[in-house]
Write a protein that holds these residues in place. Structure first.
Motif, short mmCIF file in Angstrom:
data_model
loop_
_atom_site.label_atom_id
_atom_site.label_comp_id
_atom_site.label_asym_id
_atom_site.label_seq_id
_atom_site.Cartn_x
_atom_site.Cartn_y
_atom_site.Cartn_z
N ALA A 87 31.33 27.85 -52.57
CA ALA A 87 31.55 26.52 -53.16
C ALA A 87 33.04 26.24 -53.26
CB ALA A 87 30.90 26.44 -54.53
N SER A 88 33.82 26.74 -52.30
CA SER A 88 35.27 26.59 -52.36
C SER A 88 35.75 25.22 -51.88
CB SER A 88 35.95 27.67 -51.49
OG SER A 88 35.65 27.46 -50.12
N GLY A 89 34.98 24.60 -50.99
CA GLY A 89 35.37 23.30 -50.46
C GLY A 89 36.39 23.34 -49.35
N VAL A 90 36.77 24.54 -48.88
CA VAL A 90 37.77 24.62 -47.81
C VAL A 90 37.14 24.21 -46.48
CG1 VAL A 90 39.08 26.41 -49.00
CG2 VAL A 90 37.28 27.07 -47.39
N ALA A 91 37.99 23.77 -45.56
CA ALA A 91 37.50 23.28 -44.28
C ALA A 91 36.87 24.39 -43.44
CB ALA A 91 38.65 22.64 -43.50
N TYR A 92 37.26 25.62 -43.69
CA TYR A 92 36.77 26.76 -42.91
C TYR A 92 35.74 27.57 -43.71
CZ TYR A 92 40.50 28.73 -45.79
OH TYR A 92 41.32 29.06 -46.84
N ALA A 93 35.00 26.90 -44.59
CA ALA A 93 34.03 27.57 -45.45
C ALA A 93 32.95 28.28 -44.63
CB ALA A 93 33.38 26.57 -46.40
N SER A 94 32.26 29.20 -45.28
CA SER A 94 31.23 30.00 -44.64
C SER A 94 30.18 29.14 -43.94
CB SER A 94 30.55 30.88 -45.68
OG SER A 94 29.43 31.53 -45.12
N THR A 95 29.85 29.53 -42.73
CA THR A 95 28.76 28.89 -41.99
C THR A 95 27.50 29.76 -42.04
OG1 THR A 95 29.50 29.92 -39.92
CG2 THR A 95 30.35 27.72 -40.43
N ASN A 96 27.58 30.90 -42.72
CA ASN A 96 26.44 31.80 -42.88
C ASN A 96 25.89 31.65 -44.29
OD1 ASN A 96 26.93 32.72 -40.29
ND2 ASN A 96 28.04 34.55 -40.94
N GLU A 97 24.78 30.98 -44.41
CA GLU A 97 24.21 30.66 -45.71
C GLU A 97 24.05 31.89 -46.59
OE1 GLU A 97 22.87 28.39 -48.79
OE2 GLU A 97 23.66 27.66 -46.86
N GLY A 98 24.53 31.79 -47.83
CA GLY A 98 24.37 32.87 -48.79
C GLY A 98 25.31 34.03 -48.60
N LYS A 99 26.32 33.87 -47.75
CA LYS A 99 27.30 34.92 -47.51
C LYS A 99 28.69 34.32 -47.62
CE LYS A 99 24.11 37.19 -44.31
NZ LYS A 99 23.90 37.70 -42.93
N MET A 100 29.62 35.06 -48.23
CA MET A 100 30.96 34.52 -48.43
C MET A 100 31.99 35.63 -48.58
SD MET A 100 32.43 32.37 -51.69
CE MET A 100 34.18 31.95 -51.78
N HIS A 101 33.16 35.40 -48.05
CA HIS A 101 34.30 36.29 -48.31
C HIS A 101 34.92 35.89 -49.65
CE1 HIS A 101 34.77 39.10 -45.06
NE2 HIS A 101 34.53 38.16 -44.17
N ALA A 102 34.24 36.29 -50.72
CA ALA A 102 34.69 35.93 -52.07
C ALA A 102 35.58 37.00 -52.69
CB ALA A 102 33.47 35.69 -52.96
N CYS A 103 35.93 38.03 -51.91
CA CYS A 103 36.81 39.08 -52.41
C CYS A 103 38.05 39.22 -51.54
CB CYS A 103 36.06 40.40 -52.50
SG CYS A 103 36.82 41.62 -53.61
N GLY A 104 38.16 38.40 -50.50
CA GLY A 104 39.37 38.41 -49.68
C GLY A 104 39.44 39.48 -48.63
N HIS A 105 38.31 40.10 -48.28
CA HIS A 105 38.35 41.14 -47.26
C HIS A 105 38.72 40.57 -45.89
CE1 HIS A 105 35.51 44.00 -49.72
NE2 HIS A 105 36.55 43.56 -50.41
N ASP A 106 38.44 39.28 -45.68
CA ASP A 106 38.90 38.64 -44.44
C ASP A 106 40.42 38.67 -44.38
OD1 ASP A 106 38.94 36.97 -46.69
OD2 ASP A 106 38.56 35.15 -45.55
N GLY A 107 41.07 38.47 -45.53
CA GLY A 107 42.53 38.54 -45.58
C GLY A 107 43.04 39.94 -45.38
N HIS A 108 42.38 40.93 -45.98
CA HIS A 108 42.81 42.32 -45.81
C HIS A 108 42.74 42.72 -44.34
CE1 HIS A 108 41.11 42.92 -50.15
NE2 HIS A 108 42.20 42.16 -50.13
N THR A 109 41.67 42.30 -43.66
CA THR A 109 41.53 42.61 -42.23
C THR A 109 42.65 41.95 -41.43
OG1 THR A 109 39.12 42.82 -42.44
CG2 THR A 109 40.00 42.37 -40.24
N ALA A 110 42.95 40.70 -41.73
CA ALA A 110 44.02 40.00 -41.02
C ALA A 110 45.38 40.66 -41.27
CB ALA A 110 44.06 38.54 -41.43
N MET A 111 45.63 41.09 -42.51
CA MET A 111 46.90 41.77 -42.83
C MET A 111 47.06 43.04 -41.99
SD MET A 111 46.89 41.67 -46.96
CE MET A 111 46.53 40.17 -47.87
N LEU A 112 46.01 43.85 -41.94
CA LEU A 112 46.13 45.11 -41.20
C LEU A 112 46.26 44.85 -39.70
CD1 LEU A 112 46.36 48.11 -41.45
CD2 LEU A 112 43.86 48.29 -41.44
N LEU A 113 45.60 43.82 -39.20
CA LEU A 113 45.79 43.45 -37.80
C LEU A 113 47.24 43.02 -37.55
CD1 LEU A 113 42.51 41.48 -36.97
CD2 LEU A 113 43.24 43.68 -35.99
N GLY A 114 47.82 42.30 -38.51
CA GLY A 114 49.22 41.90 -38.36
C GLY A 114 50.15 43.10 -38.31
#
Length: 387
Positions: A87-114
């Motif tokens: 329920a964040s309202g961001v343009a890139y919000a989850s497209t998988n119903e009932g699933k969300m990166h609500a702990c920022g693990h998407d960010g952690h993955t991107a950081m380590l890739l960087g």
């Protein structure tokens, strides 16, 4: 703040990666798409080895520096999402119903890739870096599975570092707690097997709802009357499930929850008292109560010396005035603790401009943190494996 200039040049790409992962969240041990993207990126960055399928969907990358040193540093990020409707309202919000990166693990993955991209381009270190992309951190035992499948036998590390975003801290502030830093956790399921009846004739029942309500109250005494005041513990009942109709006393109630702790003697006592209380209530009401208690997270222990080294590296990026080794321990849990039981290391928290708590449907990660985290990861490698 002094983000590594080369990483700053591809910060927009890190944001694109995170937004893509955020829009397609996957739960623990289901991170097939995420793992595929991680492996593809690591190969594109030119890592020496990329291994998939470790711990189910885990990915490990190996990168050797310009020097010929034998020392090895591990860097770890988690990849899984939570079963939350966004329920964040961001343009890139989850497209998988009932699933969300609500702990920022998407960010952690991107950081380590960087960090992987930068270190692969420069290789300005003497030794080897192991990039660990872990599945199933959110209570499903991803770290333990990777370890059981030979993670550190296949990829031995001398030191290990991880990080987590922190919406409760000021942007750019990095904190570490040497020693016990995050709580261990046990989860529990308590099943009360009573006798059902018509709601108009409750005397014919052994009502598991009434029994469960009393048990919930009694369980709170584990903290208030059995635990030493200077040894923190949290016992929370999180679900109470019973019944399906207005006019039926059910025959079963299931109560679940968690215990958070920092001392082994406390969790041993708490679990024993829970079993004793359940047995006493069962005897008193003439019902059967089954208790399933299981350890899910160990206490996260940061190495003192490596905490100091990590905070020094972070200070190079955010400024020493924005770092602290005096952070209070957190009653939240993190299964990086299992890895730190095998390899010494440290775990830091990095503040950002988000203002909604973790594990909340409205959580939004501040993308400005991505090059910061990537730079901290890269800098600890360059300082500890100085060429």
């Amino acid at each position: 703040m002094s983000v590594i200039p080369r990483i700053e040049t591809f910060a927009d790409e890190l944001t694109e990666i995170r937004h893509d992962l955020h829009a397609h969240p996957e739960l623990g041990f289901e991170e097939t798409r995420t793992a595929g993207i991680v492996a593809e990126k690591l190969r594109a960055y030119g890592l020496d080895e990329v291994h998939e399928g470790i711990g189910g969907t885990g990915v490990v990358g190996v990168l050797r520096g310009n020097g010929g040193g034998n020392r090895c540093i591990g860097l770890r990020a988690d990849m899984d999402a939570l079963p939350i409707t966004e329920a964040s309202g961001v343009a890139y919000a989850s497209t998988n119903e009932g699933k969300m990166h609500a702990c920022g693990h998407d960010g952690h993955t991107a950081m380590l890739l960087g960090a992987a991209r930068y270190l692969a381009e420069t290789r300005n270190f003497d030794g080897t870096v192991i990039f660990i992309f872990q599945p199933a951190e959110e209570g499903l035992g991803g770290a333990r599975r990777m370890i059981s499948e030979g993670l550190f036998e296949r990829f031995p590390c001398d030191e290990l570092y991880g990080m987590h975003n922190d919406p409760n801290a000021d942007p750019g502030v990095v904190s570490i707690t040497p020693g016990p830093a995050m709580a261990g956790a046990s989860f529990f399921d308590i099943t009360i097997k009573g006798t059902g009846s018509h709601a108009a004739m409750p005397h014919q029942s052994r009502d598991p709802i009434v029994i469960g309500a009393q048990l919930v109250q009694q369980l709170q005494t584990v903290v208030s009357r059995n635990t030493p005041p200077l040894k923190p513990v949290v016992l929370s009942i999180t679900t109470f499930n019973a019944g399906s109709a207005y006019n039926v006393v059910p025959d079963r109630t299931v109560i679940t929850g968690t215990i958070r702790y920092f001392h082994d003697d406390v969790i041993t006592m708490a679990e024993a008292r829970m079993r004793e209380l359940c047995a006493g209530v069962a005897a008193g009401f003439g019902v059967e109560i089954d208790v399933d208690l299981r350890n899910v997270f160990d206490v996260l222990q940061n190495d003192q010396d490596l905490s100091e080294a990590y905070i020094e590296a972070a200070g190079d990026i955010v400024g020493a005035e924005n770092t602290t080794l005096d952070a209070d321990p957190a009653t939240g849990s993190e299964d990086f603790a299992d890895m730190l039981k095998v390899v010494p290391g440290a775990y830091c928290r990095v503040g950002h401009a988000g203002n909604v708590p973790l594990h909340n449907p409205g959580f939004v990660l501040d993308d400005a943190i991505l090059p910061v985290g990537a730079s901290i990861y890269a800098r600890i490698v360059e300082k500890r494996l100085e060429d």
